[in-house]
Design an enzyme around this catalytic site. Structure first.
Site, PDB file in Angstrom:
ATOM      1  N   GLU A   1      -8.041   4.709  12.290  1.00  0.00           N
ATOM      2  CA  GLU A   1      -7.019   4.318  13.397  1.00  0.00           C
ATOM      3  C   GLU A   1      -6.452   5.370  14.251  1.00  0.00           C
ATOM      4  O   GLU A   1      -7.291   6.584  14.364  1.00  0.00           O
ATOM      5  CB  GLU A   1      -5.594   3.771  12.632  1.00  0.00           C
TER       6      GLU A   1
ATOM      7  N   ASP B   1      -9.847   3.261   6.577  1.00  0.00           N
ATOM      8  CA  ASP B   1      -8.519   3.434   7.173  1.00  0.00           C
ATOM      9  C   ASP B   1      -8.878   4.328   8.309  1.00  0.00           C
ATOM     10  O   ASP B   1      -8.911   5.330   8.521  1.00  0.00           O
ATOM     11  CB  ASP B   1      -7.543   4.109   6.585  1.00  0.00           C
TER      12      ASP B   1
ATOM     13  N   ASP C   1       0.923  -1.201  -0.170  1.00  0.00           N
ATOM     14  CA  ASP C   1      -0.098   0.010  -0.098  1.00  0.00           C
ATOM     15  C   ASP C   1       0.842   1.287  -0.186  1.00  0.00           C
ATOM     16  O   ASP C   1       2.106   1.072   0.577  1.00  0.00           O
ATOM     17  CB  ASP C   1      -1.060   0.000   1.172  1.00  0.00           C
TER      18      ASP C   1
END
Length: 300
Positions: free
Chosen positions: A193, A191, A102
């Site tokens: 986090e 995503d 990624d």
């Protein structure tokens, strides 16, 4: 040459220097917030309050849009796996899993042919962050990985304190996060986090965080017909969602853990779909299955 993001060892300043940087950024933000632009995007920056915290600065994050998938695994900077750990993780997974990477703006223009030659068969590319940032290298990275033969997808770095999950799903899909059934496009990734710009859980309660994620994933599915992949760490998920199993039946899990195994997964997920197992020399990942299964995920 492929660019890489700042390594922690290269950017870690003394506590005093970090304090000065933070103070300087805070002082300047009120004067520049109305005219500042994201790096290389021509888009407005995040609000003045969204300045990198000390941990993020130590990891190399200097402004809105700088965050990347897995910038931190414990809220205190990004750990660097030892070469032995990375090798062990690779050997354990290689027999049954598919290798990929990624990338974000930190890799710049990627030499995709080189990674294809190393056996990488999929790639995820950062597309957006919040509702203002777009990766200025997105086209080269997203199209380049596709053109070399990889199955590719895109990800959105969530900022749950800046706007609603619905608004961020709209921004993501409108700026690279869409999906098509061409067999080479993977579903988009949420995503979610550690917060590089403030409090760990973005100032949300566990219940509010669950609602935010539900709004994003519901909107993403309504727009694309696909369930978004959820990327996180077990520690963040436990702290900020109460280790909910609410999404485990619908949304594939991408677990981040730099060690020899994925470790304990968040509640409800019996297995992971992707595993980010190292950041050396850049983020490297495994899809939990062979190439045939990866193609099936792309097709939906």
């Amino acid at each position: 040459m492929t660019r890489t993001r700042p390594r922690r060892a290269a950017v870690l300043a003394t506590a005093f220097a970090a304090t000065l940087l933070a103070a300087s950024a805070t002082a300047a933000s009120s004067a520049t917030a109305s005219t500042a632009t994201g790096p290389g995007t021509g888009s407005p920056s995040q609000p003045a309050a969204a300045q990198p915290n000390d941990s993020a600065r130590a990891a190399g994050i200097r402004s809105a849009g700088d965050a990347w998938m897995g910038w931190s695994q414990d809220g205190h900077g990004r750990p660097t796996p030892t070469p032995k750990q990375a090798a062990q993780a690779s050997s354990l997974a290689a027999a049954t899993q598919t290798s990929g990477i990624d990338v974000s703006k930190w890799q710049g223009n990627v030499d995709w042919a080189t990674y294809w030659g190393q056996g990488k068969r999929f790639a995820y590319v950062k597309a957006t962050e919040g509702t203002t940032y777009q990766n200025s290298y997105f086209a080269q990275q997203y199209n380049g990985s596709y053109n070399v033969g990889m199955i590719r997808g895109s990800y959105h770095f969530a900022l749950p304190d800046s706007s609603s999950g619905t608004a961020q799903a709209d921004w993501f899909v409108g700026h690279g996060g869409g999906w098509s059934g061409d067999g080479k496009t993977l579903p988009g990734v949420l995503d979610i986090e550690y917060n590089p710009y403030g409090a760990t859980c973005y100032g949300l309660s566990q219940a509010s965080m669950r609602s935010w994620i539900a709004a994003f994933t519901s909107r993403y599915k309504a727009l694309t017909g696909r369930d978004a992949v959820i990327y996180s760490t077990t520690s963040w998920w436990t702290t900020c969602t109460g280790n909910t199993s609410q999404f485990s039946a619908t949304n594939p899990l991408w677990i981040a853990r730099y060690n020899t195994s994925p470790g304990t997964l968040p509640a409800g997920w019996a297995y992971y779909t992707f595993w980010q197992y190292t950041d050396s020399p850049l983020d490297q990942d495994y899809f939990n299955g062979d190439l045939t299964r990866l193609r099936a995920l792309a097709l939906g």
